[in-house]
Every structure is written in C-alpha cells, then in structure tokens.
Design a protein around this motif. Structure first.
Motif, PDB file in Angstrom:
ATOM      1  N   PHE A  91       0.983  -1.290   0.062  1.00  0.00           N
ATOM      2  CA  PHE A  91      -0.067   0.046   0.067  1.00  0.00           C
ATOM      3  C   PHE A  91       0.747   1.141  -0.073  1.00  0.00           C
ATOM      4  CE2 PHE A  91      -1.688   3.548   2.632  1.00  0.00           C
ATOM      5  CZ  PHE A  91      -2.528   3.854   1.617  1.00  0.00           C
ATOM      6  N   ILE A  95       1.874   1.318  -3.892  1.00  0.00           N
ATOM      7  CA  ILE A  95       0.531   2.054  -4.416  1.00  0.00           C
ATOM      8  C   ILE A  95       0.683   3.483  -4.281  1.00  0.00           C
ATOM      9  CG2 ILE A  95      -2.054   2.416  -4.256  1.00  0.00           C
ATOM     10  CD1 ILE A  95      -1.864  -0.847  -3.666  1.00  0.00           C
ATOM     11  N   ARG A  98       4.811   4.734  -5.366  1.00  0.00           N
ATOM     12  CA  ARG A  98       5.059   4.273  -6.582  1.00  0.00           C
ATOM     13  C   ARG A  98       6.678   4.045  -6.555  1.00  0.00           C
ATOM     14  NH1 ARG A  98       0.203   3.917  -9.951  1.00  0.00           N
ATOM     15  NH2 ARG A  98      -1.051   3.875  -8.287  1.00  0.00           N
ATOM     16  N   TYR A 104      -1.641   1.224 -11.805  1.00  0.00           N
ATOM     17  CA  TYR A 104      -2.986   0.880 -10.882  1.00  0.00           C
ATOM     18  C   TYR A 104      -3.607   2.207 -10.498  1.00  0.00           C
ATOM     19  CZ  TYR A 104      -5.541   0.219  -6.676  1.00  0.00           C
ATOM     20  OH  TYR A 104      -6.462  -0.024  -5.691  1.00  0.00           O
ATOM     21  N   ALA A 106      -6.844   3.316  -8.237  1.00  0.00           N
ATOM     22  CA  ALA A 106      -7.804   2.879  -7.236  1.00  0.00           C
ATOM     23  C   ALA A 106      -9.188   3.182  -7.576  1.00  0.00           C
ATOM     24  CB  ALA A 106      -7.768   3.818  -5.896  1.00  0.00           C
ATOM     25  N   MET A 111     -10.046   1.900  -1.046  1.00  0.00           N
ATOM     26  CA  MET A 111      -8.873   2.299  -1.504  1.00  0.00           C
ATOM     27  C   MET A 111      -8.701   3.607  -1.892  1.00  0.00           C
ATOM     28  SD  MET A 111      -6.671  -0.202  -1.673  1.00  0.00           S
ATOM     29  CE  MET A 111      -5.294   0.385  -2.458  1.00  0.00           C
ATOM     30  N   MET A 115      -5.889   6.218   0.414  1.00  0.00           N
ATOM     31  CA  MET A 115      -4.859   6.821  -0.401  1.00  0.00           C
ATOM     32  C   MET A 115      -4.918   8.347   0.000  1.00  0.00           C
ATOM     33  SD  MET A 115      -4.781   4.694  -3.856  1.00  0.00           S
ATOM     34  CE  MET A 115      -3.458   5.484  -4.912  1.00  0.00           C
TER      35      MET A 115
END
Ligand SMILES: [Zn+2]
Ligand SMILES: [Zn+2]
Length: 143
Positions: A91, A95, A98, A104, A106, A111, A115
């Motif tokens: 995560f 995510i 990076r 990707y 969300a 998510m 984020m």
C-alpha cells in the motif's frame, strides 16, 4: 487459536503503526522519518530503517515461536507482524509512493479513502501539524 492470534496481530498492527507514526516517528525519531517528508531523488531514505527494525522484530518473534515450544504463540504473532509489513509495503511504498512503477488506479471506496488520507498526511512537511497517521484504515472524513 493460532489463526485467531495471527488475525488479531495483523489488525492490531494498524493501531501500533498509527501510534508509532504519530508519537515516535513524528516524535523523538523524527530524525529518521523526516527523510520521508521531503522531496528527493534517492532510491532509499533514512525512514526505511523503520522497516528494517520491524522486519527484524517480526523475524525474531517468528524464530522464537518456532524454536521454543512454550513460546509457540509468538509464531502466529510474528507472522501477523510480517503480514502487516507486507500489506503496508504494497500500500504505502508501491501504491501510494510508486517506488515500483505500476499501473494501478484505485476504484474502490476503501482504496480511495486510505490513499487520500495518506496524501493528506504528506501535505505537511514538518514534525508537527500533520494528520492521518494510519495506513490501512482511514476515518470517514477522508472520503
Ligand atoms: Zn509521517
Ligand atoms: Zn508516505
């Protein structure tokens, strides 16, 4: 029993991470964590040392639990810490930040919410004044 301990440890680690982030990383260990709140082009940052510390702690916990029969609960507890570390890394480091390039985007509410909370956390570059110290859970206000 083992499974329950693993799950409870995994869930409890979010609280531990929140406490550590709020009171230790943005506290007396800011000298490590600051590197994560400034822009830079280095592949590693001093803040990564926290992952090393948690990694060593979970490894030792797993080994103790596996080697000493009376301490067996430490085995699922150590696995719970390691599982949280894995989810945290996917995560937070992949995510959100990076550090590994992936495509990707969300789509789920969950998510998007966690984020957004971490982006809000990074709007502040100083030891004090930040909010949203959690990782895998974020309150509804971050929707
Ligand atoms: Zn922080
Ligand atoms: Zn971050």
């Amino acid at each position: 029993m083992g499974f329950t301990l693993w799950l409870l440890t995994f869930l409890g680690m979010e609280g531990m991470a929140w406490l550590t982030h709020k009171y230790i990383m943005h506290g007396f260990m800011w000298r490590w964590h600051e590197s994560h709140h400034v822009h830079h082009k280095n592949p590693l940052e001093k803040n990564d040392l926290f992952s090393v510390v948690f990694g060593i702690a979970s490894t030792l916990t797993i080994i103790l639990g596996a080697e000493i029969p009376a301490l067996w609960p430490l085995f699922p507890i150590g696995l719970g810490i390691a599982t949280y570390g894995l989810f945290y890394f996917i995560f937070h480091d992949i995510i959100v930040h990076r550090r590994i390039k992936i495509k990707y985007k969300a789509t789920s509410r969950y998510m998007k919410r966690i984020m957004k909370a971490h982006y809000v956390h990074h709007e502040v570059h100083t030891k004090d004044g930040a909010e949203a110290f959690g990782f895998l859970y974020a309150p509804k206000k971050f929707e």
